[in-house]
Design a protein around this motif. Structure first.
Motif, short mmCIF file in Angstrom:
data_model
loop_
_atom_site.label_atom_id
_atom_site.label_comp_id
_atom_site.label_asym_id
_atom_site.label_seq_id
_atom_site.Cartn_x
_atom_site.Cartn_y
_atom_site.Cartn_z
N ILE A 115 0.88 -1.18 0.00
CA ILE A 115 0.00 0.00 0.00
C ILE A 115 0.91 1.22 0.00
O ILE A 115 1.26 1.76 1.06
N PRO A 118 -0.65 6.52 -3.41
CA PRO A 118 -1.87 7.23 -2.99
C PRO A 118 -2.83 7.51 -4.13
O PRO A 118 -4.00 7.82 -3.90
N ASP A 122 -9.08 1.78 -7.93
CA ASP A 122 -9.63 0.46 -7.72
C ASP A 122 -10.18 -0.06 -9.03
O ASP A 122 -11.03 0.56 -9.66
N ASP A 135 -16.02 2.28 2.85
CA ASP A 135 -14.98 2.74 1.94
C ASP A 135 -13.92 3.50 2.72
O ASP A 135 -14.22 4.50 3.38
N ASP A 137 -10.50 5.89 3.51
CA ASP A 137 -9.84 7.07 2.98
C ASP A 137 -8.47 6.63 2.49
O ASP A 137 -7.51 6.54 3.27
N TRP A 138 -8.37 6.36 1.19
CA TRP A 138 -7.17 5.71 0.67
C TRP A 138 -5.91 6.57 0.84
O TRP A 138 -4.89 6.08 1.31
N LEU A 141 -4.81 6.46 4.38
CA LEU A 141 -4.31 5.13 4.74
C LEU A 141 -2.88 4.94 4.26
O LEU A 141 -2.03 4.42 4.99
N VAL A 142 -2.60 5.35 3.02
CA VAL A 142 -1.24 5.22 2.49
C VAL A 142 -0.26 6.04 3.31
O VAL A 142 0.83 5.57 3.67
N GLN A 428 -8.03 -1.53 -4.19
CA GLN A 428 -7.92 -0.70 -2.98
C GLN A 428 -8.69 -1.31 -1.82
O GLN A 428 -8.18 -1.39 -0.70
N ARG A 429 -9.93 -1.71 -2.08
CA ARG A 429 -10.75 -2.24 -0.98
C ARG A 429 -10.14 -3.52 -0.42
O ARG A 429 -10.22 -3.77 0.79
N ARG A 431 -6.92 -4.30 -0.33
CA ARG A 431 -5.75 -3.94 0.49
C ARG A 431 -6.17 -3.27 1.79
O ARG A 431 -5.56 -3.49 2.83
N ALA A 432 -7.21 -2.43 1.72
CA ALA A 432 -7.70 -1.81 2.95
C ALA A 432 -8.25 -2.86 3.91
O ALA A 432 -8.08 -2.75 5.13
#
Length: 452
Positions: A115, A118, A122, A135, A137-138, A141-142, A428-429, A431-432
């Motif tokens: 990850i 930024p 997805d 969902d 906050d990508w 998170l990064v 993204q989802r 990995r989150a």
């Protein structure tokens, strides 16, 4: 043709520089440690005592050299502690070959979980995943994971590579001890210098991928070097089911692609042993084994059941469970409080006895007796329990019923093992959800918190 012995001697001479701990060699290679598609054993570690000297590059290089000297068979206090010799009993380490090098270094959690971008998009379309989800906050998170550091221990042999990862806890998960309440002394005078929290490092979750003899060596090395305690981290029914429910909320349920796999749950059963006359009613099984006499006969019964749910039907279970929980909340609002019958369903002591007195078993967290504790809803588990009760006549939520393993398109988790599958490009989802899964395990290792 040269003699065999001379050829072997030249090979050892040529490979001797590679066996040293050389971080410079590792910098030229991929710095991302193996995490995805790898089966780890889970362990918990108490706070590491560093002292006044920071755990910088120079100190890590010294520790790498010290660990290497332990592994190659140097003599410590007259005792040889090497592993994997040709005349030894450990065939696994013997087949691994010679130890090439040992490296201990810091890596970012973003690199561990892949990850780091930024701006990643997805690739999963919205119509492929209609399940309500959270969902993340990508970009935040990064940024958060890049700042978090994990400790990576790499042992590379000729034909094998062993990995140990010590993962950090979040600032809100760290529980700083109060020196005034946690320090004890047998003398009348108090110490001049109380423990400094800055001298401790919180890396509560330890993931190991190596043979059992090496696990023991690494655990002892960490314990003696950092004055900490390493123990196995058991993942019981509560951790397994709540990890799966959290995965559904974050990653959703895709209908196509590699993540759309069948869900497999392994059930186990605990049958309480018969009570002997004259024994205490609350005596533990371990205490009964210490008593003299013939061992008790193992109770007969089904050892386990495997439940396989097709990927196309998982979404229906989630919808049915959500509807069931909503109806129960509405009924409880209009129902007056009445005195319920005291059975094992409302008796924590009886529940724990029927569950074998193991933490995370007995389903007591599902409906807490006190009523003042908020319960995280588990729609999939509720619907599956109702389905099994109706079609198999099995009370899923009986304290003796345990979930011992869960396998899905994102991960495989059992009582002491974890394997996370690599997400596809741009997921993204996925990995989150991986980060939330790992964060939950870190929280459990930190203080036994529930996974939500």
């Amino acid at each position: 043709m040269p003699p065999q012995g001379r050829k072997r001697q030249r090979t050892e001479t040529e490979s001797e520089p590679d066996r040293q701990s050389s971080p410079e060699i590792l910098e030229q290679e991929e710095s991302r440690p193996p995490f995805y598609n790898t089966t780890f054993s889970t362990h918990r570690v108490s706070p590491l005592y560093l002292g006044k000297q920071p755990l910088d590059r120079e100190r890590l290089q010294t520790l790498s050299q010290r660990l290497r000297e332990t592994l190659v068979g140097d003599v410590v206090r007259g005792v040889e502690v090497g592993l994997g010799r040709a005349d030894g009993e450990d065939g696994v380490m013997g087949r691994a070959g010679a130890l090439e090098y040992v490296d201990i270094r810091w890596v970012s959690m973003g690199a561990v979980l892949d990850i780091t971008d930024p701006e990643a998009n997805d690739s999963e379309d919205e119509h492929e995943n209609a399940t309500p989800r959270t969902d993340p906050d990508w970009p935040a998170l990064v940024s958060d994971l890049i700042d978090k550091k994990a400790l990576h221990i790499l042992l590379r042999y000729e034909t094998a590579e062993c990995t140990a990862l010590l993962l950090p806890s979040s600032p809100d998960q760290q529980q700083q001890p109060d020196p005034s309440t946690t320090h004890f002394t047998i003398s009348n005078s108090q110490p001049a210098d109380p423990p400094n929290p800055a001298h401790f490092l919180h890396l509560p979750l330890l993931l190991l991928r190596m043979p059992a003899p090496l696990k023991s060596i690494i655990s002892d090395f960490l314990s003696t070097t950092f004055d900490c305690r390493v123990s196995s981290l058991r993942l019981g029914t509560q951790s397994l089911t709540q990890s799966w429910e959290s995965w559904i909320r974050t990653a959703g349920l895709p209908e196509r692609g590699p993540p759309a796999k069948d869900v497999v749950l392994n059930l186990g059963f605990y049958i309480p042993p018969p009570e002997n006359k004259g024994s205490a009613p609350d005596a533990t099984p371990a205490a009964e084994e210490d008593k003299e006499g013939p061992p008790a006969q193992e109770p007969l019964g089904i050892k386990g059941i495997d439940i396989i749910i097709p990927a196309a039907d998982v979404r229906g279970f989630v919808r049915a469970g959500t509807k069931k929980l909503k109806g129960e909340r509405e009924r409880e609002k209009g129902k007056s409080k009445t005195k319920e019958k005291q059975t094992w369903e409302m008796d924590v002591k009886k529940r724990r006895k029927l569950a074998g007195r193991l933490g995370e078993e007995g389903w007591e967290w599902r409906t807490p007796v006190s009523g003042d504790k908020e319960v995280e809803e588990s729609p999939f588990t509720e619907a599956l329990g109702r389905y099994v009760d109706k079609h198999l006549g099995l009370n899923w939520f009986h304290p003796g019923v345990r979930v011992t393993k869960i396998a899905c398109g994102g991960f495989v988790m059992s009582e002491g093992r974890l394997k996370v599958f690599a997400p596809r490009e741009g997921g993204q989802r996925h990995r989150a959800a991986v980060w939330k899964l790992v964060s939950g395990l870190v929280g459990k290792a930190e203080g036994g918190k529930a996974l939500v």
